[in-house]
Design an enzyme around this catalytic site. Structure first.
Site, PDB file in Angstrom:
ATOM      1  NE  ARG A   1      -3.977   5.134  11.408  1.00 58.35           N
ATOM      2  CZ  ARG A   1      -3.130   4.355  12.089  1.00 58.35           C
ATOM      3  NH1 ARG A   1      -2.737   4.723  13.294  1.00 58.35           N
ATOM      4  NH2 ARG A   1      -2.647   3.238  11.576  1.00 58.35           N
TER       5      ARG A   1
ATOM      6  CB  SER B   1      -7.868  -2.349   2.788  1.00 57.58           C
ATOM      7  OG  SER B   1      -8.455  -3.490   2.192  1.00 57.58           O
ATOM      8  NE  ARG B   2      -0.937  -3.128   1.713  1.00 54.86           N
ATOM      9  CZ  ARG B   2      -0.893  -1.796   1.767  1.00 54.86           C
ATOM     10  NH1 ARG B   2      -1.846  -1.063   1.212  1.00 54.86           N
ATOM     11  NH2 ARG B   2       0.118  -1.185   2.356  1.00 54.86           N
TER      12      ARG B   2
ATOM     13  CG  ASP C   1      -6.218   2.444  -4.588  1.00 55.44           C
ATOM     14  OD1 ASP C   1      -5.858   3.029  -5.632  1.00 55.44           O
ATOM     15  OD2 ASP C   1      -5.560   2.485  -3.531  1.00 55.44           O
TER      16      ASP C   1
ATOM     17  CD  GLU D   1      -1.685  -3.536  -5.708  1.00 52.00           C
ATOM     18  OE1 GLU D   1      -0.732  -2.730  -5.713  1.00 52.00           O
ATOM     19  OE2 GLU D   1      -2.678  -3.400  -4.985  1.00 52.00           O
TER      20      GLU D   1
ATOM     21  CG  HIS E   1      -1.718   0.586  -4.224  1.00 52.27           C
ATOM     22  ND1 HIS E   1      -1.260  -0.627  -3.763  1.00 52.27           N
ATOM     23  CD2 HIS E   1      -1.895   1.341  -3.109  1.00 52.27           C
ATOM     24  CE1 HIS E   1      -1.159  -0.608  -2.448  1.00 52.27           C
ATOM     25  NE2 HIS E   1      -1.555   0.583  -2.016  1.00 52.27           N
ATOM     26  CB  ILE E   2      -3.666   6.412  -7.177  1.00 52.09           C
ATOM     27  CG1 ILE E   2      -5.157   6.188  -7.493  1.00 52.09           C
ATOM     28  CG2 ILE E   2      -2.788   5.998  -8.344  1.00 52.09           C
ATOM     29  CD1 ILE E   2      -5.711   7.127  -8.552  1.00 52.09           C
TER      30      ILE E   2
ATOM     31  CB  SER F   1      -1.543   7.487   0.023  1.00 50.75           C
ATOM     32  OG  SER F   1      -0.524   6.857  -0.727  1.00 50.75           O
TER      33      SER F   1
HETATM   34  N1  LIG Z   1      -4.773   1.885  -1.003  1.00 51.98           N
HETATM   35  C1  LIG Z   1      -3.872   2.614  -0.378  1.00 51.98           C
HETATM   36  O1  LIG Z   1      -3.094   3.346  -0.997  1.00 51.98           O
HETATM   37  C2  LIG Z   1      -3.817   2.589   1.097  1.00 51.98           C
HETATM   38  C3  LIG Z   1      -3.430   3.755   1.795  1.00 51.98           C
HETATM   39  C4  LIG Z   1      -3.353   3.701   3.168  1.00 51.98           C
HETATM   40  C5  LIG Z   1      -3.663   2.533   3.852  1.00 51.98           C
HETATM   41  N2  LIG Z   1      -4.031   1.426   3.165  1.00 51.98           N
HETATM   42  C6  LIG Z   1      -4.397   0.196   3.877  1.00 51.98           C
HETATM   43  O2  LIG Z   1      -5.400   0.516   4.842  1.00 51.98           O
HETATM   44  C7  LIG Z   1      -5.120  -0.171   6.050  1.00 51.98           C
HETATM   45  C8  LIG Z   1      -5.759   0.551   7.218  1.00 51.98           C
HETATM   46  O3  LIG Z   1      -5.070   1.748   7.520  1.00 51.98           O
HETATM   47  P1  LIG Z   1      -5.464   2.608   8.816  1.00 51.98           P
HETATM   48  O4  LIG Z   1      -4.486   3.712   8.931  1.00 51.98           O
HETATM   49  O5  LIG Z   1      -6.907   2.938   8.818  1.00 51.98           O
HETATM   50  O6  LIG Z   1      -5.168   1.522   9.942  1.00 51.98           O
HETATM   51  P2  LIG Z   1      -5.893   1.332  11.345  1.00 51.98           P
HETATM   52  O7  LIG Z   1      -5.010   0.405  12.104  1.00 51.98           O
HETATM   53  O8  LIG Z   1      -6.226   2.649  11.941  1.00 51.98           O
HETATM   54  O9  LIG Z   1      -7.273   0.597  10.975  1.00 51.98           O
HETATM   55  C9  LIG Z   1      -7.382  -0.753  10.675  1.00 51.98           C
HETATM   56  C10 LIG Z   1      -8.625  -1.262  11.368  1.00 51.98           C
HETATM   57  O10 LIG Z   1      -8.857  -2.613  10.952  1.00 51.98           O
HETATM   58  C11 LIG Z   1      -9.419  -3.287  12.062  1.00 51.98           C
HETATM   59  N3  LIG Z   1      -9.326  -4.728  11.870  1.00 51.98           N
HETATM   60  C12 LIG Z   1      -8.247  -5.535  11.984  1.00 51.98           C
HETATM   61  N4  LIG Z   1      -8.602  -6.816  11.762  1.00 51.98           N
HETATM   62  C13 LIG Z   1      -9.929  -6.804  11.473  1.00 51.98           C
HETATM   63  C14 LIG Z   1     -10.869  -7.814  11.165  1.00 51.98           C
HETATM   64  N5  LIG Z   1     -10.518  -9.101  11.098  1.00 51.98           N
HETATM   65  N6  LIG Z   1     -12.150  -7.439  10.922  1.00 51.98           N
HETATM   66  C15 LIG Z   1     -12.515  -6.143  10.998  1.00 51.98           C
HETATM   67  N7  LIG Z   1     -11.666  -5.148  11.301  1.00 51.98           N
HETATM   68  C16 LIG Z   1     -10.397  -5.476  11.546  1.00 51.98           C
HETATM   69  C17 LIG Z   1      -8.588  -2.779  13.229  1.00 51.98           C
HETATM   70  O11 LIG Z   1      -9.221  -3.041  14.476  1.00 51.98           O
HETATM   71  C18 LIG Z   1      -8.487  -1.308  12.902  1.00 51.98           C
HETATM   72  O12 LIG Z   1      -9.526  -0.550  13.493  1.00 51.98           O
HETATM   73  C19 LIG Z   1      -3.590  -0.242   6.082  1.00 51.98           C
HETATM   74  O13 LIG Z   1      -3.128  -1.308   6.882  1.00 51.98           O
HETATM   75  C20 LIG Z   1      -3.219  -0.420   4.632  1.00 51.98           C
HETATM   76  O14 LIG Z   1      -3.095  -1.787   4.318  1.00 51.98           O
HETATM   77  C21 LIG Z   1      -4.108   1.441   1.799  1.00 51.98           C
HETATM   78  O1  LIG Z   2      -0.358   1.367   3.145  1.00 46.73           O
HETATM   79  C1  LIG Z   2      -0.192   2.412   2.538  1.00 46.73           C
HETATM   80  O2  LIG Z   2       0.228   3.453   3.059  1.00 46.73           O
HETATM   81  C2  LIG Z   2      -0.559   2.477   1.079  1.00 46.73           C
HETATM   82  O3  LIG Z   2      -0.930   1.345   0.487  1.00 46.73           O
HETATM   83  C3  LIG Z   2       0.216   3.416   0.237  1.00 46.73           C
HETATM   84  O4  LIG Z   2      -0.114   4.688   0.659  1.00 46.73           O
END
Ligand SMILES: NC(=O)c1ccc[n+]([C@@H]2O[C@H](COP(=O)([O-])OP(=O)(O)OC[C@H]3O[C@@H](n4cnc5c(N)ncnc54)[C@H](O)[C@@H]3O)[C@@H](O)[C@H]2O)c1
Ligand SMILES: O=C(O)[C@H](O)CO
Length: 386
Positions: A175, A272-273, A297, A302, A320-321, A323
């Site tokens: 996504r 991501s993380r 981010d 952390e 980590h902002i 969202s």
């Molecule tokens: N920094 C933030 O505040 C913040 C906010 C939202 C999400 N996130 C992080 O972003 C991540 C992704 O969110 P999303 O909604 O897009 O999830 P999502 O499930 O739609 O997308 C994750 C993608 O990673 C792919 N993936 C998994 N393992 C993989 C690998 N080994 N190599 C390559 N691709 C791989 C999956 O196939 C998937 O398409 C969350 O799990 C979260 O940890 C961080």
């Molecule tokens: O995974 C998440 O949703 C974020 O890290 C905080 O929005």
């Protein structure tokens, strides 16, 4: 005997006891719970990260469901305590749930909610902002200006990287990764290379269509390529953004060997993380390659940064902002509350966690369903027919 912990109580006579480990933005989530016979207890402790013992004290011996945060360690101890207290539901106020031991939740029959969709564009916007900030050295230039060092325009002053026509690399084109890719392609006319375990047909179609539009208007078309390995992305891209989930396959995905594969002037972004990057190796790489830039981010430990990172001028760092927009955070609170409420009420699970808009309409009653339960199959929960 657990130590007392400060709470704020809403609807004290409610039948179902729901605990939120933090205050969350907005009031709709509170209303949705209290209008549905929940007694809501919101933890008001001032310390940012609650310990397992703090949360045990919050759960107590009678609790139907908990809304928690990504900073908390949800494993066997908490899930078995929640089960003993009569609980069946937990929701993270986050889409990522690497802080949750889903197997432990399954063993204890606890449904695990998360909050996808509502934060997709918001998070992608921050990743795009970090990409631009790092490529164009915005933070360095801002600090220079505030320090009173600017004494006139110079041909070499804060020269950075142009994005237009360069290649953007996305690792994890789900996504958020796909939304980020579209922003960079449409906004800066970049070509795409991506790596994901699954093909992103929608993203590919978007780039093809946009390329045709540009061509029809006399401009060079943008292109896409699905890489067969992550290394291919690292070697070819000028800007690389990381958007996979954090699990065993993505822990330290960026390590010394892979950093060495990247272009010397590449930009690397992580929203991501933190543990997806070996941060110690990253600091060494930033020191050795002053033209290599990062936008971060998230961090490996952390709230801490690895030694040396804070001093690196070629790093843009934010806490980590990604969202953190009002609408998004209120929406995340709503989805988390509805996950817990839905499970308590015995509602089925919404069919498509990527299409959660019906739950976010302030002027409508949300559908009688849990918006997103990640272990619904393991627990054999019914699917909504709506
Ligand atoms: N920094 C933030 O505040 C913040 C906010 C939202 C999400 N996130 C992080 O972003 C991540 C992704 O969110 P999303 O909604 O897009 O999830 P999502 O499930 O739609 O997308 C994750 C993608 O990673 C792919 N993936 C998994 N393992 C993989 C690998 N080994 N190599 C390559 N691709 C791989 C999956 O196939 C998937 O398409 C969350 O799990 C979260 O940890 C961080
Ligand atoms: O995974 C998440 O949703 C974020 O890290 C905080 O929005």
């Amino acid at each position: 005997m657990a130590k007392p912990i400060s709470i704020e109580v809403w609807n004290p006579s409610g039948k179902y006891r729901v605990v939120s480990t933090k205050s969350m933005p907005g009031t709709r989530w509170i209303r949705l719970l209290t209008d549905n016979d929940c007694r809501l207890e919101i933890c008001t402790e001032t310390k940012t990260i609650l310990s397992v013992d703090d949360i045990l004290a919050l759960i107590g011996d009678h609790c139907h469901g908990v809304i928690g945060q990504l900073t908390e360690d949800w494993g066997e101890v908490l899930f078995s305590a929640l089960k003993r207290a009569g609980g069946t539901a937990f929701s993270n106020m986050a889409v990522g749930y690497n802080n949750v031991d889903v197997d432990a939740a399954n063993r204890n029959g606890i449904a695990i909610g998360n909050t996808p969709g509502v934060l997709t564009e918001t998070t992608a916007e921050l990743a795009a902002s970090l990409s631009v900030a790092a490529a164009r050295r915005i933070v360095e230039a801002d600090q220079f200006m505030r320090a009173g060092l600017y004494d006139g325009w110079l041909p070499h002053l804060f020269v950075g990287n142009l994005l237009k026509g360069q290649t953007v690399g996305v690792i994890g084109a789900g996504r958020i990764g796909s939304a980020y890719a579209r922003m960079m392609i449409e906004g800066f006319k970049m070509n795409l290379i991506y790596f994901d375990l699954y093909q992103s047909t929608r993203l590919e179609k978007f780039v093809t269509a946009y390329g045709q539009f540009l061509k029809a208007n006399g401009e060079p078309p943008v292109t896409w390529k699905r890489a067969s390995s992550m290394e291919e992305v690292l070697r070819e891209a000028d800007v690389i953004s990381l958007h996979p989930v954090l699990d065993k396959t993505t822990y330290h995905l960026i390590n010394p060997e892979r950093l060495a594969m990247m272009k010397k002037e590449a930009v690397l972004v992580n929203a991501s993380r933190g543990p997806v990057i070996d941060e110690v190796a990253l600091v060494e790489h930033l020191k050795a390659n002053p033209m290599f830039r990062v936008g971060l981010d998230v961090f490996e430990d952390e709230p801490y940064m690895k030694p040396g990172l804070a001093e690196m001028k070629n790093a843009v760092v934010v806490p980590h902002i990604a969202s953190a927009s009002k609408w998004t955070r209120e929406g995340m609170a709503t989805l988390a509350a509805l996950n817990v409420l839905g499970k308590i009420k015995g509602y089925p699970v919404w069919g498509n966690p990527n299409a959660v808009e019906p739950f976010l309409d302030e002027n409508a009653t949300p559908p009688p369903a849990c918006p997103s339960i990640v272990n619904s199959k393991q627990l054999g929960l019914p699917s909504s027919k709506l």
